[in-house]
Write a protein that holds these residues in place. Structure first.
Motif, PDB file in Angstrom:
ATOM      1  N   ALA A 179       3.439   3.545  -6.179  1.00  0.00           N
ATOM      2  CA  ALA A 179       4.112   2.662  -5.222  1.00  0.00           C
ATOM      3  C   ALA A 179       3.409   1.307  -5.185  1.00  0.00           C
ATOM      4  O   ALA A 179       2.186   1.230  -5.250  1.00  0.00           O
ATOM      5  CB  ALA A 179       4.124   3.279  -3.831  1.00  0.00           C
ATOM      6  N   ASN A 180       4.188   0.247  -5.084  1.00  0.00           N
ATOM      7  CA  ASN A 180       3.641  -1.097  -4.959  1.00  0.00           C
ATOM      8  C   ASN A 180       3.430  -1.370  -3.474  1.00  0.00           C
ATOM      9  O   ASN A 180       4.389  -1.546  -2.728  1.00  0.00           O
ATOM     10  CB  ASN A 180       4.602  -2.120  -5.561  1.00  0.00           C
ATOM     11  N   LEU A 181       2.167  -1.416  -3.064  1.00  0.00           N
ATOM     12  CA  LEU A 181       1.817  -1.654  -1.667  1.00  0.00           C
ATOM     13  C   LEU A 181       1.158  -3.022  -1.493  1.00  0.00           C
ATOM     14  O   LEU A 181       0.358  -3.225  -0.588  1.00  0.00           O
ATOM     15  CB  LEU A 181       0.890  -0.541  -1.171  1.00  0.00           C
ATOM     16  N   ASN A 182       1.531  -3.977  -2.337  1.00  0.00           N
ATOM     17  CA  ASN A 182       0.986  -5.323  -2.268  1.00  0.00           C
ATOM     18  C   ASN A 182       1.262  -5.931  -0.893  1.00  0.00           C
ATOM     19  O   ASN A 182       2.392  -5.968  -0.434  1.00  0.00           O
ATOM     20  CB  ASN A 182       1.633  -6.182  -3.371  1.00  0.00           C
ATOM     21  N   GLN A 183       0.216  -6.378  -0.218  1.00  0.00           N
ATOM     22  CA  GLN A 183       0.266  -6.994   1.107  1.00  0.00           C
ATOM     23  C   GLN A 183       0.811  -6.064   2.190  1.00  0.00           C
ATOM     24  O   GLN A 183       1.335  -6.512   3.215  1.00  0.00           O
ATOM     25  CB  GLN A 183       1.061  -8.305   1.078  1.00  0.00           C
ATOM     26  N   ALA A 184       0.718  -4.755   1.981  1.00  0.00           N
ATOM     27  CA  ALA A 184       1.167  -3.790   2.992  1.00  0.00           C
ATOM     28  C   ALA A 184       0.153  -3.710   4.133  1.00  0.00           C
ATOM     29  O   ALA A 184      -1.051  -3.845   3.912  1.00  0.00           O
ATOM     30  CB  ALA A 184       1.331  -2.415   2.369  1.00  0.00           C
ATOM     31  N   ASN A 185       0.643  -3.504   5.336  1.00  0.00           N
ATOM     32  CA  ASN A 185      -0.226  -3.300   6.489  1.00  0.00           C
ATOM     33  C   ASN A 185      -0.353  -1.800   6.716  1.00  0.00           C
ATOM     34  O   ASN A 185       0.594  -1.142   7.141  1.00  0.00           O
ATOM     35  CB  ASN A 185       0.388  -3.964   7.724  1.00  0.00           C
TER      36      ASN A 185
END
Length: 83
Positions: free
Chosen positions: A70-76
């Motif tokens: 999963a792409n969690l780029n810049q996820a909080n």
């Protein structure tokens, strides 16, 4: 709520799914950029290979969730349960 309902609402422009019960939902490969899933219950959810950039998962329950690829780029993820 099931995966098709989430994706339908997301496609219609809805981004706020805060606090929802999404236990075991199958969203593998889904595009959910910028969605608010704070405090949502995603126990056992399948989010493999999903595009989750800028998603808000603050205080979400991700116990046993599948996040492989999963792409969690810049996820909080602050306060999220990732056990």
């Amino acid at each position: 709520m099931n995966a098709s309902e989430i994706l339908r609402r997301y496609t219609s422009g809805e981004l706020d799914f805060q606090g929802m019960n999404l236990r075991g939902v199958y969203l593998s490969g889904a595009d959910l950029i910028g969605v608010n899933l704070s405090s949502a219950d995603l126990w056992g959810a399948n989010l493999t290979m999903s595009y989750l950039s800028r998603i808000n998962l603050q205080s979400a329950n991700l116990t046993n969730a599948k996040l492989c690829g999963a792409n969690l780029n810049q996820a909080n993820l602050s306060g999220a349960n990732l056990s």
